[in-house]
Scaffold this motif. Structure first.
Motif, PDB file in Angstrom:
ATOM      1  N   THR A   5       0.715  -1.218  -0.003  1.00  0.00           N
ATOM      2  CA  THR A   5      -0.010  -0.041  -0.013  1.00  0.00           C
ATOM      3  C   THR A   5       0.801   1.273   0.189  1.00  0.00           C
ATOM      4  O   THR A   5       0.638   2.249  -0.866  1.00  0.00           O
ATOM      5  CB  THR A   5      -0.771   0.163   1.103  1.00  0.00           C
ATOM      6  OG1 THR A   5      -1.291  -1.514   1.574  1.00  0.00           O
ATOM      7  CG2 THR A   5      -2.265   0.884   1.003  1.00  0.00           C
ATOM      8  N   LEU A   6       1.849   1.052   0.786  1.00  0.00           N
ATOM      9  CA  LEU A   6       2.845   2.431   0.802  1.00  0.00           C
ATOM     10  C   LEU A   6       3.548   2.596  -0.641  1.00  0.00           C
ATOM     11  O   LEU A   6       3.257   3.881  -1.064  1.00  0.00           O
ATOM     12  CB  LEU A   6       3.910   2.035   1.951  1.00  0.00           C
ATOM     13  CG  LEU A   6       5.001   3.156   2.001  1.00  0.00           C
ATOM     14  CD1 LEU A   6       4.438   4.473   2.629  1.00  0.00           C
ATOM     15  CD2 LEU A   6       6.104   2.683   2.953  1.00  0.00           C
ATOM     16  N   ILE A   7       3.849   1.456  -1.183  1.00  0.00           N
ATOM     17  CA  ILE A   7       4.347   1.667  -2.414  1.00  0.00           C
ATOM     18  C   ILE A   7       3.483   2.072  -3.503  1.00  0.00           C
ATOM     19  O   ILE A   7       3.922   3.193  -4.197  1.00  0.00           O
ATOM     20  CB  ILE A   7       4.830   0.091  -2.906  1.00  0.00           C
ATOM     21  CG1 ILE A   7       6.198  -0.202  -2.016  1.00  0.00           C
ATOM     22  CG2 ILE A   7       5.380   0.401  -4.598  1.00  0.00           C
ATOM     23  CD1 ILE A   7       6.554  -1.639  -2.012  1.00  0.00           C
ATOM     24  N   VAL A   8       2.214   1.883  -3.327  1.00  0.00           N
ATOM     25  CA  VAL A   8       1.227   2.299  -4.395  1.00  0.00           C
ATOM     26  C   VAL A   8       0.958   3.841  -4.007  1.00  0.00           C
ATOM     27  O   VAL A   8       0.927   4.596  -4.823  1.00  0.00           O
ATOM     28  CB  VAL A   8       0.065   1.402  -4.259  1.00  0.00           C
ATOM     29  CG1 VAL A   8      -1.100   2.208  -4.913  1.00  0.00           C
ATOM     30  CG2 VAL A   8       0.241   0.113  -4.798  1.00  0.00           C
ATOM     31  N   ALA A   9       1.001   3.997  -2.658  1.00  0.00           N
ATOM     32  CA  ALA A   9       0.644   5.451  -2.468  1.00  0.00           C
ATOM     33  C   ALA A   9       1.567   6.228  -2.796  1.00  0.00           C
ATOM     34  O   ALA A   9       1.614   7.524  -3.508  1.00  0.00           O
ATOM     35  CB  ALA A   9       0.386   5.535  -0.860  1.00  0.00           C
ATOM     36  N   VAL A  10       3.161   6.011  -2.453  1.00  0.00           N
ATOM     37  CA  VAL A  10       4.224   6.845  -2.905  1.00  0.00           C
ATOM     38  C   VAL A  10       4.134   6.899  -4.792  1.00  0.00           C
ATOM     39  O   VAL A  10       4.099   8.265  -4.999  1.00  0.00           O
ATOM     40  CB  VAL A  10       5.516   6.124  -2.498  1.00  0.00           C
ATOM     41  CG1 VAL A  10       6.590   6.960  -3.322  1.00  0.00           C
ATOM     42  CG2 VAL A  10       5.500   6.129  -0.904  1.00  0.00           C
ATOM     43  N   ALA A  40       3.341  10.183  -9.158  1.00  0.00           N
ATOM     44  CA  ALA A  40       2.738  10.391 -10.550  1.00  0.00           C
ATOM     45  C   ALA A  40       1.603  11.741 -10.337  1.00  0.00           C
ATOM     46  O   ALA A  40       1.935  12.569 -11.409  1.00  0.00           O
ATOM     47  CB  ALA A  40       1.568   9.113 -10.699  1.00  0.00           C
ATOM     48  N   GLY A  41       1.073  11.974  -9.207  1.00  0.00           N
ATOM     49  CA  GLY A  41       0.458  13.189  -9.394  1.00  0.00           C
ATOM     50  C   GLY A  41       1.146  14.525  -9.277  1.00  0.00           C
ATOM     51  O   GLY A  41       0.889  15.661 -10.116  1.00  0.00           O
TER      52      GLY A  41
END
Lengths: 165, 163
Positions: free
Chosen positions: A123-128, A133-134
């Motif tokens: 989840t952390l990786i995805v969030a980062v 990307a944003g």
């Protein structure tokens, strides 16, 4: 002679390795003060072990040598998590930047505490990744707007400069 | 997360193998290291073991122990053999179990409990073997200095450190 019967060579040996029973430690220290022969023996053993480490020090300097690939394959088996592709993305180079990110989104990560460690990592990786990307998208947008306004700014004064001549 | 733990441990495995194979020709030590890592790769319990260091040294001791059982016990090596660094000669003069226990503690700096786990022997047995090894090494060097003082002309080599 009498004291050497109280303290055996085995006990002296364990004392050198820090494996003496705490209740005997003080007695042993006292014994070494009064028995120069045993004190000498202890020093001799200690020096010999330094010599032993010196003798075989080259092996440490040589490291894994030709066995490195084999060692790495065992690393992969024992610590497979280090070898997952996403772990590589968050490799050594990106590690320092992990801290400020963790601080900035600390509230969000705190909420993840109930999820399993592995999942949390995902989840952390995805969030980062999403955050990055944003950020990139926003920067791109700013650059675009900025670029567009700069172009119009360049185009508009051009005729005025010609007019003034 | 720690990385390349085994790779970094391999230097230590090579050092231990060389010392353990003090009585054997060169090259035998690296063969032992290779066999050790291969054994750990095929062993089922490797992954579950929390201490990879204990696990690897255990595999090495196991392999070396099995190998030395097939061979006849080496004849006591003459003290101060000019071709052999003295610490290595002293090690070669030890019994396998004594040498292993001594090296785990004195060279690899394992605590007695961990060294006993590596060797799969009780704590007290390990402590005894370490002490026996130290006394036997004392005897070896005493004998060496007695011989070198008896035969004058040859330099006494018992304090030489060979790198």
């Amino acid at each position: 002679m009498f004291s050497s019967k109280l303290v055996s060579a085995a006990e002296l040996s364990a004392f050198l390795d820090g494996e003496t029973d705490p209740s005997r430690r003080a007695l042993l220290r006292e014994h070494l003060r009064t028995s120069p022969a045993d004190a000498q023996r202890l020093t001799r053993w200690r020096q010999r072990e330094e010599a032993l480490r010196t003798t075989f020090a080259p092996a440490i300097r040589e490291g894994a040598g030709p066995m490195a690939p084999l060692a790495r394959s065992l690393d992969q088996k024992v610590f497979p998590r280090d070898r997952r592709p996403e772990a590589r993305v968050l490799g050594e180079s990106s590690r320092p930047s992990e801290e400020p990110i963790r601080g900035a989104v600390g509230g969000g990560i705190g909420g993840l505490a109930l999820i399993g460690k592995r999942q949390r990592r995902h989840t952390l990786i995805v969030a980062v990744a999403a955050f990055l990307a944003g950020a990139v998208a926003m920067l791109a947008a700013i650059a675009l707007i900025d670029g567009a306004s700069r172009i119009t700014a360049l185009y508009t004064p051009a005729p005025t400069s010609q007019d003034s001549r | 997360m720690k990385r390349n733990i085994v790779e970094r441990l391999t230097g230590r495995l090579r050092r231990f193998a060389r010392a353990l194979h003090a009585d054997q020709p060169e090259g035998a030590a690296d063969d032992l290291v290779r066999e050790t890592i291969e054994a750990a790769l095929t062993a089922r319990d490797t992954v579950e073991r929390s201490d990879i260091r204990i696990c690897l040294f255990h595999h090495m001791v196991d392999k070396a122990r099995a190998a030395q059982k097939d061979k006849p016990a080496p004849a006591a090596i003459a003290a101060a053999d000019p071709d052999m660094p003295d610490m290595i000669a002293a090690l070669a003069n030890l019994r396998f179990e004594e040498r292993t226990a001594y090296l785990l503690v004195a060279l690899e700096e394992f605590g007695y409990a961990d060294a006993a786990t590596v060797m799969r022997i009780p704590y007290d047995v390990l402590a005894t073997r370490v002490a026996q090894a130290r006394m036997r090494i004392d005897d070896f060097f005493e004998e060496a200095s007695r011989r070198s003082s008896a035969t004058r002309g040859t330099p006494p080599g018992h304090l030489r450190i060979v790198k």
